[in-house]
Scaffold this motif. Structure first.
Motif, PDB file in Angstrom:
ATOM      1  N   VAL A 189       0.995  -1.141  -0.039  1.00 41.70           N
ATOM      2  CA  VAL A 189      -0.017   0.030  -0.059  1.00 41.70           C
ATOM      3  C   VAL A 189       0.841   1.168   0.077  1.00 41.70           C
ATOM      4  CG1 VAL A 189      -2.043   1.153   1.167  1.00 41.70           C
ATOM      5  CG2 VAL A 189      -1.854  -1.146   1.354  1.00 41.70           C
ATOM      6  N   ASN A 190       0.662   2.083  -1.008  1.00 37.87           N
ATOM      7  CA  ASN A 190       1.483   3.334  -1.160  1.00 37.87           C
ATOM      8  C   ASN A 190       0.678   4.494  -1.349  1.00 37.87           C
ATOM      9  OD1 ASN A 190       4.656   2.535  -1.484  1.00 37.87           O
ATOM     10  ND2 ASN A 190       3.376   0.922  -2.660  1.00 37.87           N
ATOM     11  N   TYR A 191       0.917   5.572  -0.632  1.00 38.45           N
ATOM     12  CA  TYR A 191       0.272   6.756  -1.186  1.00 38.45           C
ATOM     13  C   TYR A 191       0.662   7.977  -0.233  1.00 38.45           C
ATOM     14  CZ  TYR A 191      -2.647   5.923   3.453  1.00 38.45           C
ATOM     15  OH  TYR A 191      -2.916   5.789   4.494  1.00 38.45           O
ATOM     16  N   THR A 192       0.390   9.073  -0.465  1.00 41.47           N
ATOM     17  CA  THR A 192       0.801  10.341   0.075  1.00 41.47           C
ATOM     18  C   THR A 192      -0.249  11.010   0.883  1.00 41.47           C
ATOM     19  OG1 THR A 192       0.236  11.772  -1.820  1.00 41.47           O
ATOM     20  CG2 THR A 192       2.439  10.806  -2.055  1.00 41.47           C
ATOM     21  N   TYR A 193       0.150  11.793   1.615  1.00 39.67           N
ATOM     22  CA  TYR A 193      -1.029  12.470   2.599  1.00 39.67           C
ATOM     23  C   TYR A 193      -0.361  14.024   2.777  1.00 39.67           C
ATOM     24  CZ  TYR A 193       2.325  11.470   6.412  1.00 39.67           C
ATOM     25  OH  TYR A 193       3.331  11.422   6.939  1.00 39.67           O
ATOM     26  N   ASP A 194      -1.408  14.937   3.217  1.00 38.17           N
ATOM     27  CA  ASP A 194      -0.945  16.299   3.543  1.00 38.17           C
ATOM     28  C   ASP A 194      -0.608  16.082   4.996  1.00 38.17           C
ATOM     29  OD1 ASP A 194      -1.818  17.075   0.984  1.00 38.17           O
ATOM     30  OD2 ASP A 194      -4.027  17.597   1.694  1.00 38.17           O
ATOM     31  N   GLU A 195       0.365  17.250   5.173  1.00 33.68           N
ATOM     32  CA  GLU A 195       0.936  17.500   6.467  1.00 33.68           C
ATOM     33  C   GLU A 195       0.298  18.875   7.019  1.00 33.68           C
ATOM     34  OE1 GLU A 195       5.130  15.215   7.229  1.00 33.68           O
ATOM     35  OE2 GLU A 195       5.179  16.748   5.590  1.00 33.68           O
ATOM     36  N   PHE A 241      -7.129  11.081  23.593  1.00 32.41           N
ATOM     37  CA  PHE A 241      -6.502  12.302  23.874  1.00 32.41           C
ATOM     38  C   PHE A 241      -6.315  12.992  22.347  1.00 32.41           C
ATOM     39  CE2 PHE A 241      -4.725   8.737  26.619  1.00 32.41           C
ATOM     40  CZ  PHE A 241      -5.469   9.255  27.577  1.00 32.41           C
ATOM     41  N   GLY A 242      -6.870  13.005  21.426  1.00 34.87           N
ATOM     42  CA  GLY A 242      -6.829  13.487  20.291  1.00 34.87           C
ATOM     43  C   GLY A 242      -5.180  13.380  19.694  1.00 34.87           C
ATOM     44  N   LEU A 243      -4.584  12.535  20.048  1.00 27.99           N
ATOM     45  CA  LEU A 243      -3.009  12.162  19.468  1.00 27.99           C
ATOM     46  C   LEU A 243      -2.965  12.502  17.969  1.00 27.99           C
ATOM     47  CD1 LEU A 243      -0.549   9.448  20.444  1.00 27.99           C
ATOM     48  CD2 LEU A 243      -1.664   9.561  17.918  1.00 27.99           C
ATOM     49  N   GLU A 244      -1.849  13.243  17.642  1.00 24.59           N
ATOM     50  CA  GLU A 244      -1.468  13.291  16.112  1.00 24.59           C
ATOM     51  C   GLU A 244      -0.343  12.536  15.868  1.00 24.59           C
ATOM     52  OE1 GLU A 244      -3.326  17.434  15.081  1.00 24.59           O
ATOM     53  OE2 GLU A 244      -1.647  17.806  16.418  1.00 24.59           O
ATOM     54  N   ILE A 245      -0.177  12.086  14.933  1.00 23.71           N
ATOM     55  CA  ILE A 245       1.137  11.073  14.350  1.00 23.71           C
ATOM     56  C   ILE A 245       2.113  12.101  13.395  1.00 23.71           C
ATOM     57  CG2 ILE A 245       1.934   9.124  13.156  1.00 23.71           C
ATOM     58  CD1 ILE A 245      -0.956   7.966  13.832  1.00 23.71           C
ATOM     59  N   ALA A 246       3.445  11.972  13.753  1.00 24.73           N
ATOM     60  CA  ALA A 246       4.558  12.617  12.826  1.00 24.73           C
ATOM     61  C   ALA A 246       5.171  11.619  12.229  1.00 24.73           C
ATOM     62  CB  ALA A 246       5.417  13.200  13.655  1.00 24.73           C
ATOM     63  N   GLN A 247       5.283  10.423  12.735  1.00 23.58           N
ATOM     64  CA  GLN A 247       5.820   9.572  11.853  1.00 23.58           C
ATOM     65  C   GLN A 247       5.804   7.966  12.685  1.00 23.58           C
ATOM     66  OE1 GLN A 247       9.993  10.290  11.074  1.00 23.58           O
ATOM     67  NE2 GLN A 247      10.453   9.580  13.093  1.00 23.58           N
ATOM     68  N   ILE A 248       5.940   6.911  11.615  1.00 24.78           N
ATOM     69  CA  ILE A 248       5.830   5.568  12.235  1.00 24.78           C
ATOM     70  C   ILE A 248       7.127   4.711  11.526  1.00 24.78           C
ATOM     71  CG2 ILE A 248       4.543   3.443  12.793  1.00 24.78           C
ATOM     72  CD1 ILE A 248       1.992   5.085  12.409  1.00 24.78           C
ATOM     73  N   GLN A 316      -4.996  10.782   8.906  1.00 24.32           N
ATOM     74  CA  GLN A 316      -4.436   9.855  10.153  1.00 24.32           C
ATOM     75  C   GLN A 316      -5.414   9.050  10.723  1.00 24.32           C
ATOM     76  OE1 GLN A 316      -2.441  11.715  13.620  1.00 24.32           O
ATOM     77  NE2 GLN A 316      -4.447  11.078  14.671  1.00 24.32           N
ATOM     78  N   ASP A 317      -6.807   9.392  10.454  1.00 24.27           N
ATOM     79  CA  ASP A 317      -7.724   8.575  11.018  1.00 24.27           C
ATOM     80  C   ASP A 317      -8.105   7.316  10.103  1.00 24.27           C
ATOM     81  OD1 ASP A 317      -8.193  10.061  13.377  1.00 24.27           O
ATOM     82  OD2 ASP A 317     -10.000  11.122  12.672  1.00 24.27           O
ATOM     83  N   ALA A 318      -8.216   7.656   8.799  1.00 21.78           N
ATOM     84  CA  ALA A 318      -8.259   6.726   7.612  1.00 21.78           C
ATOM     85  C   ALA A 318      -7.234   5.535   7.980  1.00 21.78           C
ATOM     86  CB  ALA A 318      -8.117   7.241   6.464  1.00 21.78           C
ATOM     87  N   LEU A 319      -5.878   5.898   7.843  1.00 19.01           N
ATOM     88  CA  LEU A 319      -4.923   4.945   8.073  1.00 19.01           C
ATOM     89  C   LEU A 319      -5.121   4.146   9.453  1.00 19.01           C
ATOM     90  CD1 LEU A 319      -2.146   3.855   7.404  1.00 19.01           C
ATOM     91  CD2 LEU A 319      -0.934   5.739   8.683  1.00 19.01           C
ATOM     92  N   LEU A 320      -5.184   4.644  10.385  1.00 21.71           N
ATOM     93  CA  LEU A 320      -5.378   3.856  11.807  1.00 21.71           C
ATOM     94  C   LEU A 320      -6.523   2.943  11.593  1.00 21.71           C
ATOM     95  CD1 LEU A 320      -4.564   6.583  14.575  1.00 21.71           C
ATOM     96  CD2 LEU A 320      -3.220   4.795  13.643  1.00 21.71           C
ATOM     97  N   SER A 321      -7.693   3.426  10.909  1.00 19.61           N
ATOM     98  CA  SER A 321      -8.625   2.442  10.783  1.00 19.61           C
ATOM     99  C   SER A 321      -8.455   1.209  10.045  1.00 19.61           C
ATOM    100  CB  SER A 321     -10.020   3.232  10.280  1.00 19.61           C
ATOM    101  OG  SER A 321     -10.335   4.419  11.382  1.00 19.61           O
ATOM    102  N   THR A 385      -8.434   4.601   3.044  1.00 17.50           N
ATOM    103  CA  THR A 385      -7.303   5.561   2.765  1.00 17.50           C
ATOM    104  C   THR A 385      -7.141   6.325   1.174  1.00 17.50           C
ATOM    105  OG1 THR A 385      -5.804   3.909   1.693  1.00 17.50           O
ATOM    106  CG2 THR A 385      -5.984   4.167   4.360  1.00 17.50           C
ATOM    107  N   LYS A 386      -8.016   5.497   0.310  1.00 16.02           N
ATOM    108  CA  LYS A 386      -7.893   5.919  -1.139  1.00 16.02           C
ATOM    109  C   LYS A 386      -6.586   5.764  -1.791  1.00 16.02           C
ATOM    110  CE  LYS A 386     -11.944   8.904  -1.155  1.00 16.02           C
ATOM    111  NZ  LYS A 386     -12.495   8.293   0.196  1.00 16.02           N
ATOM    112  N   GLY A 387      -5.795   4.902  -1.009  1.00 18.56           N
ATOM    113  CA  GLY A 387      -4.234   4.784  -1.470  1.00 18.56           C
ATOM    114  C   GLY A 387      -4.298   3.861  -2.597  1.00 18.56           C
ATOM    115  N   ASN A 388      -3.093   3.729  -3.106  1.00 15.31           N
ATOM    116  CA  ASN A 388      -2.761   2.568  -4.092  1.00 15.31           C
ATOM    117  C   ASN A 388      -2.355   1.163  -3.366  1.00 15.31           C
ATOM    118  OD1 ASN A 388      -2.190   1.545  -6.870  1.00 15.31           O
ATOM    119  ND2 ASN A 388      -0.022   1.968  -6.591  1.00 15.31           N
ATOM    120  N   VAL A 389      -3.127   0.450  -3.869  1.00 10.42           N
ATOM    121  CA  VAL A 389      -2.962  -0.708  -3.199  1.00 10.42           C
ATOM    122  C   VAL A 389      -2.538  -1.960  -4.445  1.00 10.42           C
ATOM    123  CG1 VAL A 389      -3.892  -2.904  -1.720  1.00 10.42           C
ATOM    124  CG2 VAL A 389      -4.684  -0.705  -1.425  1.00 10.42           C
TER     125      VAL A 389
END
Length: 484
Positions: A189-195, A241-248, A316-321, A385-389
């Motif tokens: 799965v590859n795709y880009t997202y906005d920061e 807690f409304g956590l936000e992700i910078a990187q994994i 972020q929410d789409a990826l985690l789900s 995620t609307k990503g490329n699978v």
């Protein structure tokens, strides 16, 4: 070279193994081990071929008077999985594996040992170099890139090999005769997202101490998957807690159960203490769930400087789900062989940062329709995620042959040699036999080997006494086939 290991019995195997382990031989980086193997054959004065893919074939004539007997192909792969502990200072591109003896086992210092499949390759070298074995025509087939796509087996040309029987030396349980294996397929799965700009207090989260291991042979053991555990933590802390992700950054190899995952996250300052408390509770929760399989699991957080950017909320929410919903682990057990996994999938790699997402899974099954059903599940999970699978790198399984002549002969030899029956089984992993069989459909094939535990992880180890017994078993097999 560890001379103590090199002098173990049988020296014909261990000395060659130690020499191999001085040569860097990671998958896709096999130039030096190809040259090493080629030189080995040429120094013996044997016909040595390097095919266009990089496989090395070394041909040894039969013992005089046995030229008309069935030819045997001895096959192993010469690449190895590169895994090391996070605190181990080691460069796989330049350093030789540092093996050592620990009681009944040979291990490596903080890295994979390379017994998968270096012990098999070293055994073939022992047969090729021997002057006193009795055998028919022998062909040593050393394939490349087994661990990251079976490129060598796929690229093997028809017509080069002349043998009638293929002995694959890549099974990892003594007394087991393997007669079938699962096929597999990769999902990427590859795709880009906005920061967006980050605001808040930042932490580095580590999930580590997991056993990891081979995502085929050990998927049934119920070990933790670091990527799924990290996602569970992030999903829950996002809700609370409304956590936000910078990187994994989790996992490293497509065919290994991920042992570690790391994430940089941001939480609101007013949630910091509750967040820390939750992390501690989460660690206890997971350790309770996995107490039997993952006693060394730890979850560690440390404060870091706030990063400049984090994922936008929707991405972020789409990826985690999607990761939460994606299947992982054993999907179905075999109806035909008790205790054998039929279908599984493992989320091997998750890498997020800088506006890019990569998620990699490897699905295995002995039933093609089941294999593709799992890839459909992965498609469905990541659709949000609307990503490329993409699905690729598919390889066939190896269908068991219940009427195999070499199977019957080796069962008889096993009973005579060990005074107990062999365990005849199939394996939930990708062996090259299925692919080689597609090039040479008339081959009678079987796979066996000494005991190797925890392949694809720094805990990999090879049981010393089983190597000696494996050598005796192989020698008798070669002799009995030649004398028929």
């Amino acid at each position: 070279m560890n001379k103590e290991v090199a002098q173990l019995n049988p020296v014909q195997i261990w000395e060659n193994f130690e020499k191999m382990n001085e040569v860097p031989r990671g998958s896709k980086k096999e130039e030096r081990i190809i040259a090493f193997t080629k030189k080995f054959g040429e120094d013996l004065g044997l016909e040595t071929i390097v095919d266009k893919t990089g496989n090395v074939i070394i041909k040894k004539p039969a013992t005089p008077g046995m030229e008309d007997r069935k030819g045997i192909i001895l096959q192993s792969h010469i690449d190895m999985v590169h895994q090391k502990n996070a605190d181990t200072d080691f460069n796989f591109d330049t350093d030789g594996i540092q093996s050592y003896i620990d009681g009944d086992w040979v291990k490596a210092k903080g890295t994979t040992l390379g017994a998968d499949n270096g012990i098999g390759a070293a055994t073939i070298m022992g047969v090729l170099a021997s002057k006193d074995l009795v055998h028919g025509p022998i062909e040593g087939l050393f394939t490349i890139d087994e661990e990251t796509g079976m490129t060598g087996a796929f690229g093997l040309e028809g017509g080069i090999l002349k043998g009638d029987i293929l002995l694959n030396l890549d099974t990892e349980d003594e007394h087991e005769l393997c007669i079938g294996c699962a096929g597999g397929i990769d999902t990427n799965v590859n795709y880009t997202y906005d920061e967006v700009a980050a605001e808040g207090t930042a932490f580095h989260i580590q999930i580590k101490g997991l056993k990891g291991g081979h995502s085929g042979c050990e998927i049934h053991l119920g070990r933790g998957n670091a990527n799924k555990l990290m996602n569970r933590l992030l999903w829950n802390t996002r809700q609370k807690f409304g956590l936000e992700i910078a990187q994994i950054d989790g996992g490293s190899l497509r065919n290994a159960i991920p042992r570690e995952s790391f994430a940089d996250v941001v939480v609101a300052p007013e949630s910091v203490e509750e967040f820390k408390t939750y992390i501690s509770a989460f660690e206890k929760e997971i350790k309770t769930e996995l107490h039997a399989t993952e006693p060394n699991l730890v979850v560690v957080i440390s404060a870091i400087d706030t990063p400049f950017k984090v994922m936008d909320v929707a991405a972020q929410d789409a990826l985690l789900s999607a990761i939460y919903a994606a299947p992982c682990g054993v999907v179905r057990m075999s109806d035909d062989l008790e205790g054998l996994v039929e279908t599984s999938t493992s989320m091997a790699r998750v890498k997020v940062g800088g506006g890019n997402v990569l998620v990699q899974s490897l699905t295995r099954s002995s039933v093609d329709t089941a294999k593709f059903d799992v890839t459909n599940q992965l498609d469905a999970a990541f659709a949000i995620t609307k990503g490329n699978v993409e699905h690729g790198g598919a390889y066939p399984g190896w269908t068991p042959n219940a009427t195999s002549q070499i199977l019957e002969e080796m069962k008889e030899i096993h009973q005579e040699l060990f005074n107990k029956p062999a365990v005849v089984n199939a394996v939930h992993a990708g062996l090259e036999c299925g692919i080689i069989g597609s090039h040479y459909p008339n081959l009678d094939m079987i796979s066996f080997g000494p005991t190797i535990k925890n392949p694809h992880s720094p805990d990999e180890m090879c049981e010393i006494d089983t190597v000696s017994r494996f050598w005796d078993y192989l020698k008798i097999t070669l002799e009995k086939v030649a004398k028929k």
